[in-house]
Write an enzyme that holds these catalytic residues in place. Structure first.
Site, PDB file in Angstrom:
ATOM      1  N   ASN A   9       0.877  -1.173   0.000  1.00 50.14           N
ATOM      2  CA  ASN A   9       0.000   0.000   0.000  1.00 50.14           C
ATOM      3  C   ASN A   9       0.912   1.220   0.000  1.00 50.14           C
ATOM      4  O   ASN A   9       1.457   1.587   1.029  1.00 50.14           O
ATOM      5  CB  ASN A   9      -0.893  -0.035   1.253  1.00 50.14           C
ATOM      6  CG  ASN A   9      -1.717   1.224   1.406  1.00 50.14           C
ATOM      7  OD1 ASN A   9      -1.802   2.050   0.495  1.00 50.14           O
ATOM      8  ND2 ASN A   9      -2.329   1.380   2.570  1.00 50.14           N
ATOM      9  N   LYS A  11       0.218   4.231  -0.370  1.00 47.73           N
ATOM     10  CA  LYS A  11      -0.375   5.461   0.185  1.00 47.73           C
ATOM     11  C   LYS A  11      -0.067   6.631  -0.751  1.00 47.73           C
ATOM     12  O   LYS A  11       0.011   6.435  -1.952  1.00 47.73           O
ATOM     13  CB  LYS A  11       0.100   5.684   1.624  1.00 47.73           C
ATOM     14  CG  LYS A  11      -0.115   4.420   2.463  1.00 47.73           C
ATOM     15  CD  LYS A  11       0.055   4.607   3.935  1.00 47.73           C
ATOM     16  CE  LYS A  11      -0.200   3.263   4.631  1.00 47.73           C
ATOM     17  NZ  LYS A  11      -0.109   3.377   6.090  1.00 47.73           N
ATOM     18  N   HIS A  94      -9.581   1.389   4.593  1.00 47.73           N
ATOM     19  CA  HIS A  94      -8.319   1.549   5.316  1.00 47.73           C
ATOM     20  C   HIS A  94      -8.529   2.515   6.488  1.00 47.73           C
ATOM     21  O   HIS A  94      -9.277   3.474   6.385  1.00 47.73           O
ATOM     22  CB  HIS A  94      -7.236   2.078   4.374  1.00 47.73           C
ATOM     23  CG  HIS A  94      -5.882   2.038   4.988  1.00 47.73           C
ATOM     24  ND1 HIS A  94      -5.444   3.014   5.856  1.00 47.73           N
ATOM     25  CD2 HIS A  94      -4.888   1.126   4.907  1.00 47.73           C
ATOM     26  CE1 HIS A  94      -4.229   2.698   6.271  1.00 47.73           C
ATOM     27  NE2 HIS A  94      -3.865   1.566   5.713  1.00 47.73           N
ATOM     28  N   GLU A  96      -6.836   4.846   7.623  1.00 50.56           N
ATOM     29  CA  GLU A  96      -6.572   6.268   7.352  1.00 50.56           C
ATOM     30  C   GLU A  96      -7.779   6.916   6.693  1.00 50.56           C
ATOM     31  O   GLU A  96      -8.057   8.095   6.896  1.00 50.56           O
ATOM     32  CB  GLU A  96      -5.305   6.409   6.487  1.00 50.56           C
ATOM     33  CG  GLU A  96      -4.055   6.209   7.337  1.00 50.56           C
ATOM     34  CD  GLU A  96      -2.876   5.597   6.609  1.00 50.56           C
ATOM     35  OE1 GLU A  96      -2.850   5.623   5.360  1.00 50.56           O
ATOM     36  OE2 GLU A  96      -1.974   5.070   7.288  1.00 50.56           O
ATOM     37  N   GLU A 166      -5.822  -4.781  10.413  1.00 53.10           N
ATOM     38  CA  GLU A 166      -4.778  -3.797  10.674  1.00 53.10           C
ATOM     39  C   GLU A 166      -5.078  -3.036  11.967  1.00 53.10           C
ATOM     40  O   GLU A 166      -5.868  -2.094  11.959  1.00 53.10           O
ATOM     41  CB  GLU A 166      -4.699  -2.794   9.515  1.00 53.10           C
ATOM     42  CG  GLU A 166      -4.322  -3.418   8.190  1.00 53.10           C
ATOM     43  CD  GLU A 166      -3.679  -2.389   7.267  1.00 53.10           C
ATOM     44  OE1 GLU A 166      -2.575  -2.685   6.780  1.00 53.10           O
ATOM     45  OE2 GLU A 166      -4.245  -1.324   7.053  1.00 53.10           O
ATOM     46  N   GLY A 172       2.346   2.201  10.668  1.00 52.84           N
ATOM     47  CA  GLY A 172       3.342   3.261  10.517  1.00 52.84           C
ATOM     48  C   GLY A 172       4.049   3.637  11.808  1.00 52.84           C
ATOM     49  O   GLY A 172       4.756   4.631  11.875  1.00 52.84           O
ATOM     50  N   SER A 212       3.067  -2.214  10.302  1.00 55.80           N
ATOM     51  CA  SER A 212       4.517  -2.340  10.516  1.00 55.80           C
ATOM     52  C   SER A 212       5.043  -3.737  10.201  1.00 55.80           C
ATOM     53  O   SER A 212       5.980  -4.217  10.849  1.00 55.80           O
ATOM     54  CB  SER A 212       4.897  -1.909  11.933  1.00 55.80           C
ATOM     55  OG  SER A 212       4.542  -0.553  12.146  1.00 55.80           O
TER      56      SER A 212
HETATM   57  P1  PGA Z   1       2.609   0.169   7.625  1.00 55.52           P
HETATM   58  O1  PGA Z   1       1.171   0.425   6.946  1.00 55.52           O
HETATM   59  O2  PGA Z   1       3.129  -1.103   7.058  1.00 55.52           O
HETATM   60  O3  PGA Z   1       3.434   1.372   7.219  1.00 55.52           O
HETATM   61  O4  PGA Z   1       2.390   0.088   9.078  1.00 55.52           O
HETATM   62  C1  PGA Z   1       0.294  -0.626   6.709  1.00 55.52           C
HETATM   63  C2  PGA Z   1      -0.975  -0.108   6.116  1.00 55.52           C
HETATM   64  O5  PGA Z   1      -1.411   0.995   6.513  1.00 55.52           O
HETATM   65  O6  PGA Z   1      -1.595  -0.741   5.254  1.00 55.52           O
END
Ligand code: PGA
Length: 250
Positions: A9, A11, A94, A96, A166, A172, A212
């Site tokens: 992803n 982003k 997601h 976010e 998630e 992140g 992560s």
């Molecule tokens: P990350 O993000 O691996 O940077 O923690 C995962 C995601 O948001 O899909």
């Protein structure tokens, strides 16, 4: 045997040049992967990514989709538009999007249905906030999110859906859920699927872990019986790191 699925992803990262370069770097490193490989890129990079991934085993994904077929929805992108770009997967729900863009369980469900109708596959995200985990509401939250997201979805349609667990506090942050915690919560999600669609569907639906996940912890996470893949943010922006996750078994 279920085929694992590792999806990057990106982003809001990479321009056209960066997209071309990153896919060119990833492709040779993942060409023998046993799992499905997907990269979910920004809308404006879809065409570049499609061309760069042509002839490789990298599948194209988007990061969001609107629920309406067309109309007065300034700034939005429809599922048909994505299908026309040869997009195979789209991330829906997601955290976010839920946190910053007002995504709700109801709109997650609407977007999922629109994507399926257009022939897209969906990576459907659920996960609890840190405060919810601390107040021991994880199971309740993912149960609600999964149930609402899958409302009015048929058993046949479920085959086109990959679920992604998630935990928001692990995204992140460098803080990964322990493989045991991830496994336990995914078990809860699978139970919801079982209740809604039956035992066989629950067994065959693929559920990813995300948050992560990286070159170092992928092997351990992927070894857990409930975890069928990964949704990778930060570590998907470096070819070598992403390839190590994809080749977790190597
Ligand atoms: P990350 O993000 O691996 O940077 O923690 C995962 C995601 O948001 O899909």
């Amino acid at each position: 045997m279920k085929r694992p699925i590792i999806a990057g992803n990106w982003k809001m990262n990479n321009n056209k040049e960066g997209t071309k370069k990153l896919i060119a770097e990833i492709a040779p490193l993942v060409k023998d992967a046993e799992c499905e490989v997907v990269v979910c890129v920004p809308f404006t990079d879809l065409e570049t990514a499609r061309k760069a991934a042509r002839g490789t085993n990298i599948q194209l994904g988007a990061q969001n989709v609107h629920w309406a077929e067309k109309g007065a929805f300034t700034g939005e992108i429809s599922a048909d538009m994505l299908a026309e770009m040869k997009v195979k997967y789209v991330i829906v729900g997601h955290s976010e999007r839920r946190q910053y863009f007002g995504e709700t369980d109801a709109t997650v469900n609407m977007r999922t249905k629109a994507a399926l109708k257009a022939g897209l596959k969906v990576i459907l995200c659920v996960g609890e906030l840190l405060s919810e985990r601390e107040s021991k509401k994880t199971a309740e939250v993912v149960t609600r999110q999964t149930t609402e997201a899958l409302k009015d979805i048929t058993k046949q349609e479920l085959k086109k859906i990959v679920l992604a667990y998630e935990p928001v506090w692990a995204i992140g942050t460098g803080r990964t859920a322990t493989s045991q915690d991830a496994n336990d919560t995914i078990k809860v999600i699978r139970k919801v699927v079982r209740k809604l669609f039956g035992r066989a569907a629950a067994q065959s639906v693929r559920i990813q872990y995300g948050g992560s996940m990286n070159a170092k912890n992928a092997k351990e996470l992927m070894a857990m019986p409930q975890i069928d893949g990964g949704l990778i943010g930060g570590a998907s922006l470096k070819a070598e790191d992403f390839a190590k996750v994809v080749n977790f078994n190597a």
